[in-house]
Motif scaffolding. Structure first.
Motif, PDB file in Angstrom:
ATOM      1  N   THR A 298       0.852  -1.198   0.000  1.00  0.00           N
ATOM      2  CA  THR A 298       0.000   0.000   0.000  1.00  0.00           C
ATOM      3  C   THR A 298       0.881   1.238   0.000  1.00  0.00           C
ATOM      4  OG1 THR A 298      -0.116   0.045   2.433  1.00  0.00           O
ATOM      5  CG2 THR A 298      -1.832  -1.179   1.250  1.00  0.00           C
ATOM      6  N   ALA A 300       0.271   5.612   0.462  1.00  0.00           N
ATOM      7  CA  ALA A 300      -0.675   6.674   0.787  1.00  0.00           C
ATOM      8  C   ALA A 300       0.091   7.968   0.981  1.00  0.00           C
ATOM      9  CB  ALA A 300      -1.470   6.329   2.045  1.00  0.00           C
ATOM     10  N   TYR A 317       4.955  10.508   1.360  1.00  0.00           N
ATOM     11  CA  TYR A 317       4.094   9.334   1.247  1.00  0.00           C
ATOM     12  C   TYR A 317       4.600   8.243   2.177  1.00  0.00           C
ATOM     13  CZ  TYR A 317       7.965   8.669  -1.970  1.00  0.00           C
ATOM     14  OH  TYR A 317       9.219   8.632  -2.509  1.00  0.00           O
ATOM     15  N   ALA A 394      -2.514   4.494  -5.115  1.00  0.00           N
ATOM     16  CA  ALA A 394      -3.335   5.553  -4.545  1.00  0.00           C
ATOM     17  C   ALA A 394      -3.457   6.642  -5.592  1.00  0.00           C
ATOM     18  CB  ALA A 394      -2.714   6.101  -3.266  1.00  0.00           C
ATOM     19  N   ASP A 763      -7.659   9.812  -2.230  1.00  0.00           N
ATOM     20  CA  ASP A 763      -7.078   8.567  -2.715  1.00  0.00           C
ATOM     21  C   ASP A 763      -8.081   7.434  -2.532  1.00  0.00           C
ATOM     22  OD1 ASP A 763      -7.078   7.931  -0.085  1.00  0.00           O
ATOM     23  OD2 ASP A 763      -4.931   8.301   0.228  1.00  0.00           O
ATOM     24  N   ARG A 764      -7.652   6.264  -2.916  1.00  0.00           N
ATOM     25  CA  ARG A 764      -8.590   5.145  -2.900  1.00  0.00           C
ATOM     26  C   ARG A 764      -8.877   4.645  -1.497  1.00  0.00           C
ATOM     27  NH1 ARG A 764      -7.343   1.604  -8.315  1.00  0.00           N
ATOM     28  NH2 ARG A 764      -7.451   3.356  -9.750  1.00  0.00           N
ATOM     29  N   ASN A 765      -8.148   5.076  -0.527  1.00  0.00           N
ATOM     30  CA  ASN A 765      -8.418   4.705   0.852  1.00  0.00           C
ATOM     31  C   ASN A 765      -9.392   5.670   1.506  1.00  0.00           C
ATOM     32  OD1 ASN A 765      -6.610   2.602   0.638  1.00  0.00           O
ATOM     33  ND2 ASN A 765      -4.889   3.885   1.178  1.00  0.00           N
TER      34      ASN A 765
END
Length: 818
Positions: A298, A300, A317, A394, A763-765
């Motif tokens: 992952t 982020a 990040y 992300a 982001d995708r989170n």
């Protein structure tokens, strides 16, 4: 007659002594010659044994069937018997042959002469001519016998090996020794292990699991012949291997084990999921294997994207994975596609964190201001791959990609036309029309001859363009003209400064040697001093002012200190801190020329935060000295020196209150700490009242810090060091909160000034790239800063008098382990 008899007796003794030495030399020579002959006869047998050992160390017998091992053992026995048959020629060397070896190369042959006897000794009268000559001959032989030496053994077995087979066997033995490693004895003994010939009884079976190398886990050897089912875990992708004779391997594998190619008597499986493995035969066992999943990595974004004044941006990040990351990248995806683009959207590699496995936080500064997509709305896609090839990503956006700031109107116009042409090659007519309009009035738009000629060249090239390559050359030419026009207003000092900064950054990324880094750091320092001096001159010539605004709030000494800290971090191997310091220095350099007037509100706010940071350091030192003072009092009040009951009351103190001064204290120590605490409170009050931006939470925090300082001052006056440290720690906490509020306010102002950036991306989170809370002063905490915070926390707990004495002693050892 008596004298002659004595001479005869001495001569006889000398002869006996010489012959005794001769007999010893003869025996030693016989033994040497016998050993040489024995070594020559045994050499073929030794060569056969060495060659067999070298052949065994290759592992031949491990994969050979029992019949092959028997054939190999019998062949070894036959060759050894044939070689040892040469021993029938072995014999003991005669004494005459030994004496001949001793006399070799000597014409007088002393050994043979001394061993000889006079043929007619009984018939030759004593004192006759024959006796005298024989005695002289013996004397000369005796003298030479003392210089004789028995030869040393010199078997020279290779002299009887014309084809060099023995040397080849020794060479093969040395080479296969490295191949066999610690299995030398096992591989050699396997040639004589014929037990598997009958129904596989007693055959060796090995079963093990080899995890993927990137996991860093060691191989796991399974224990056989254990009752019940054994449970174990291994990462997905592990190699499950079994080795043994064909008759001894009875394996049953479930669906979670995928068969893989193997060689010899081995069987291989790849672990793809939870599986069950059963082994039957002479060696047995049942195993339940749990497949540990390898989760995708992952990535982020941490905090906001920091846009620098020259168009570059800094991205922080965090990368996480089970075992480690292999690489990370960032790519821009345009949200608007007006037509056929001549260039692909920009992308670049991201620096992996300095932590083991490339995990943790990292920071990368990117400069895409030269791209035609700069100034356009895009999405940023961050991707990371682990060693297994899995990908995590992300997405940030939409944001406006930072562009290079251009001030010259003509440079802006050329950059705009270059962007239109590069992003929509099918519509070059509007670009041609715009360039013709700029060329319509050269006296107005392109008064300089070089710029006019460059524009004419661009027009001609655009009219004659036949393909995308020609159009790409025109777009590059327009961008180069825009930069040349804009940079023509840049001074040489600024160019040297930016070149020195870029050279140092590139050297750090490439891992240049220390000498190169030191040289580039000196070049950067020199260029920086020239640039600051030039800015000061500009300000004086512009308005005759004594200050140049925000840029002058940073002195050359400040940059020198940052350079020293950066070099120290690189010497310690902390490249993350060195890169962060260089990023901070670049940000200061890029914003130096933005202040054109007197000291701005932001400049004075930053100065106030630096003053507050200095007060926090003074308060921390004062707190440490208070802790030292309390520790000295505790040592004086240790068992054996305790005061008698009621002694505190006689001195006018309350029960449980510590004395401000004790035996052995330095005179005036408590008073000095009390006075310094009061002076520090006065400085904080002046800062709170006079500094800009001191409102809201920042002002409330400083007010509470003043109250805590006042409480510490009263506690020092009463001699209660424990309470004083608690109040001092509370003052530090409140000042730290105020510093964070000031930094947050400054950063909000910077974000408003930057403009053009859309902050709505997520982001995708589900986390927005600009929604993270600030941490301290807004700068990523380095290892040294984190250690400092931990130390402050330990000191705060140490100052709590309500904790048990054992805990306080433990905290004391943590702070001062020596």
């Amino acid at each position: 007659m008596n004298s002659e008899q004595g001479d005869d007796l001495r001569a006889a003794r000398d002869v006996r002594s010489a012959r005794t030495r001769l007999n010893l030399l003869t025996f030693l020579t016989q033994l040497t010659l016998f050993l040489d002959s024995l070594a020559a006869l045994l050499a073929p047998a030794v060569a056969v044994a060495v060659g067999f050992a070298a052949l065994s160390w290759t592992g031949l017998w491990l994969d050979a069937p029992p019949a092959g091992r028997i054939v190999g053992g019998l062949a070894l026995g036959a060759l050894l018997l044939a070689a040892l048959a040469r021993l029938r020629h072995l014999r003991w060397i005669s004494r005459s042959e030994a004496r001949a070896v001793l006399d070799r190369g000597r014409e007088d042959a002393p050994a043979d002469a001394l061993a000889d006897v006079l043929a007619n000794a009984d018939q030759s009268p004593s004192g006759g001519p024959t006796s005298l000559l024989w005695a002289a001959h013996l004397r000369r032989a005796r003298r030479k016998i003392g210089r004789l030496r028995a030869p040393l053994p010199a078997p020279r077995p290779f002299a009887h090996d014309p084809f060099g087979l023995g040397a080849l066997a020794v060479l093969a033995l040395c080479a296969t020794a490295f191949v066999a490693g610690p299995e030398k004895y096992i591989r050699l003994a396997a040639a004589f292990d014929w037990r598997a010939f009958s129904s596989g009884a007693g055959a060796r079976v090995d079963l093990w699991i080899d995890p993927p190398r990137y996991t860093g886990k060691p191989p796991l050897v399974l224990t056989l012949n254990q009752p019940g089912e054994q449970s174990l875990s291994a990462p997905v992708g592990s190699l499950v291997a079994a080795r043994g004779a064909p008759g001894a391997l009875g394996l049953t594998a479930s669906d979670g084990l995928e068969p893989a190619p193997a060689k010899g008597d081995e069987r291989h499986f790849l672990l793809r999921g939870d599986a069950r493995l059963a082994l039957s035969g002479p060696a047995s066992g049942t195993f339940a294997i749990h497949a540990e999943p390898d989760k995708p990595p992952t990535i982020a974004v941490v905090g906001d994207i920091k846009v620098n004044a020259r168009g570059s941006f800094t991205l922080t990040y965090r990368i996480a994975d089970d075992y480690g990351a292999r690489d990370a990248r960032i790519a821009a995806r345009p949200l608007e596609t007006p037509g056929r683009a001549l260039e692909a959207p920009p992308q670049a590699a991201l620096d992996l964190p300095a932590e083991p496995g490339g995990l943790g936080e990292a920071r990368t500064t990117l400069d895409w201001s030269d791209s035609p997509y700069a100034g356009r709305p895009v999405e940023l896609r961050l991707s990371v791959h682990d060693e297994a090839g899995q990908e995590g990503e992300a997405v940030i956006g939409p944001i406006v990609l930072p562009a290079k700031p251009l001030k010259n109107p003509l440079a802006l116009a050329l950059a705009e036309q270059r962007q239109n042409l590069a992003l929509n090659a099918d519509r070059r007519a509007p670009t041609l029309l715009a360039l013709e309009a700029l060329d319509f009035a050269p006296d107005l738009f392109t008064p300089k001859l070089g710029v006019h000629l460059g524009l004419r060249y661009g027009l001609t090239a655009l009219r004659r363009a036949r393909n995308d390559a020609d159009l790409r050359e025109v777009a590059d030419h327009l961008w180069a003209m825009a930069l040349q026009i804009e940079d023509g207003e840049m001074s040489q000092a600024e160019r040297d400064l930016r070149a020195a900064e870029k050279a140092l950054r590139d050297a750090m990324k490439a891992g240049a040697p220390k000498e190169e880094i030191d040289r580039l750091a000196r070049d950067l320092q020199k260029a920086m001093e020239n640039f600051l001096a030039e800015m000061a001159n500009r300000a004086q010539h512009r308005q005759g002012e004594s200050q140049t605004g925000e840029g002058q709030s940073v002195s050359p000494e400040d940059f020198q200190k940052m350079l020293e800290q950066m070099k120290k971090a690189m010497e310690d191997g902390d490249m993350e801190t060195a890169q962060a310091l260089l990023d901070q220095m670049q940000s200061l350099l890029e914003n130096l020329q933005n202040a054109e007037g007197g000291p701005s509100q932001k400049s004075r706010s930053r100065q106030a935060r630096r003053d507050l940071d200095r007060l926090m350091r003074e308060q921390q030192r004062l707190r440490d000295e208070t802790a030292d003072q309390e520790r000295r009092k505790d040592q004086l009040g240790s068992p054996g020196q305790m005061a008698q009951p009621g002694e505190d009351q006689k001195q006018g103190q309350k029960p449980g209150q510590k004395s401000g001064k004790g035996k052995g204290d330095k005179p005036g120590t408590g008073d000095a700490l009390e006075q310094r605490q009061g002076q520090l409170r006065d400085k904080l009050d002046a800062l709170r009242r006079g500094a800009p931006g001191m409102d809201g939470k920042a002002a409330d925090g400083l007010k509470q810090a003043e109250e805590a300082m006042k409480g510490a001052e009263e506690a020092l006056k009463q001699g209660d060091d424990g309470q004083a440290m608690a109040e001092q720690q509370r003052a530090l906490d409140r000042m730290g909160q105020s510093a964070g509020e000031l930094a947050k306010g400054e950063k909000d102002g910077d974000s408003q000034e930057a403009g053009g950036q859309k902050r709505g991306g997520r982001d995708r989170n589900g986390e927005g790239p600009f929604d993270n809370a600030q941490r301290g002063d807004g700068v990523k905490a380095t290892a040294a800063q984190r250690a400092r915070r931990i130390l402050d926390e330990l000191r705060q707990r140490l100052s709590d008098p309500s904790r048990a004495q054992e805990e306080l002693d433990y905290l004391e050892r943590l702070i001062r382990p020596n």
